[in-house]
Design a protein around this motif. Structure first.
Motif, mmCIF file in Angstrom:
data_model
loop_
_atom_site.group_PDB
_atom_site.id
_atom_site.type_symbol
_atom_site.label_atom_id
_atom_site.label_comp_id
_atom_site.label_asym_id
_atom_site.label_seq_id
_atom_site.Cartn_x
_atom_site.Cartn_y
_atom_site.Cartn_z
ATOM 1 N N THR A 1 2.604 -3.085 -3.892
ATOM 2 C CA THR A 1 1.520 -3.453 -3.006
ATOM 3 C C THR A 1 2.104 -4.282 -1.872
ATOM 4 O O THR A 1 3.251 -4.765 -1.964
ATOM 5 C CB THR A 1 0.398 -4.216 -3.746
ATOM 6 O OG1 THR A 1 -0.752 -4.279 -2.891
ATOM 7 C CG2 THR A 1 0.824 -5.623 -4.138
ATOM 8 N N GLU B 1 -3.216 -0.522 6.279
ATOM 9 C CA GLU B 1 -2.754 0.859 6.073
ATOM 10 C C GLU B 1 -2.134 1.408 7.351
ATOM 11 O O GLU B 1 -1.099 2.088 7.315
ATOM 12 C CB GLU B 1 -3.921 1.732 5.638
ATOM 13 C CG GLU B 1 -3.526 3.181 5.405
ATOM 14 C CD GLU B 1 -4.693 4.043 4.961
ATOM 15 O OE1 GLU B 1 -4.448 5.214 4.604
ATOM 16 O OE2 GLU B 1 -5.844 3.556 4.977
ATOM 17 N N ASP C 1 -3.632 -0.774 -4.770
ATOM 18 C CA ASP C 1 -4.568 -1.785 -4.279
ATOM 19 C C ASP C 1 -4.603 -3.029 -5.155
ATOM 20 O O ASP C 1 -5.319 -3.984 -4.851
ATOM 21 C CB ASP C 1 -5.990 -1.205 -4.206
ATOM 22 C CG ASP C 1 -6.189 -0.359 -2.954
ATOM 23 O OD1 ASP C 1 -5.554 -0.667 -1.923
ATOM 24 O OD2 ASP C 1 -6.962 0.608 -3.014
#
Length: 200
Positions: free
Chosen positions: A119, A124, A140
């Motif tokens: 992560t 994005e 996530d």
């Protein structure tokens, strides 16, 4: 006991390191602060730190782990060739690499996230534009561990510190309950990137 190297760069995030450093201290794990050069390093909240050594001076045989924090503009480091050479060398020497917020960008740029679940605390769009992240392996989750790599988004800094301590087999007090005890409150409220005490 071998040391944990804490790599700092301009505008580093102080709070993202707070839980991890506390847990390293509780576990009596030696720490060495590493800078890109000998200049004082000013964090995003104004804390100034003098590095113990530079990336060129660090004796990699003395460390077994690496701790990386985010910074206000991680992409400003994209042309620091010696930094990326240092990370590539260290990856072969250490048993744990813990990287929070935007700093997984540095690992991805040298290929250390290739084939790894991770992560990162950037958008994005920024991940895609950087051209170094594997989208299929992005998670996530606040904190992700895959082998020797621990990655986290900024607001997961307490869990991140705990996972680092566990990966290094350190003895320490659970961080959230410790904070609650110190503040004399029953629970903590997470807002944005910060925890606030709530009296019940």
């Amino acid at each position: 006991m071998k040391k944990t190297a804490v790599l700092l760069y301009p505008q580093f995030s102080e709070y993202e390191l707070s839980a991890a450093l506390s847990i390293l201290m509780q576990g009596e794990k030696p720490v060495i602060i590493v800078g890109l050069n000998h200049h004082p390093i000013r964090g995003e909240a104004g804390l100034t730190v003098l590095p113990d050594v530079t990336i060129e001076e660090l004796n990699v045989e003395e460390i077994d782990s690496l701790l990386l924090t985010g910074c206000m503009d991680i992409f400003a480091l994209k042309d620091e060739v010696k930094l990326f050479e240092f990370l590539s060398l260290l990856e072969k020497k250490v048993s744990v690499i813990a990287s929070i917020s935007s700093s997984p960008f540095l690992l991805a740029k040298v290929g250390l996230l290739k084939g790894k679940k991770y992560t990162v605390g950037i958008t994005e769009e920024a991940r895609i534009l950087s051209g170094v992240f594997e989208s299929d392996n992005y998670s996530d989750e606040l904190v992700v561990q895959d082998g020797k790599l621990i990655t986290a988004r900024g607001r997961g800094f307490i869990r991140f510190g705990k996972m680092l301590g566990e990966a290094l087999n350190l003895s320490f007090e659970a961080m959230v309950s410790g904070i609650e005890k110190e503040l004399g409150v029953s629970k903590l409220f997470l807002y944005g990137e910060h925890y606030f005490p709530i009296n019940s």
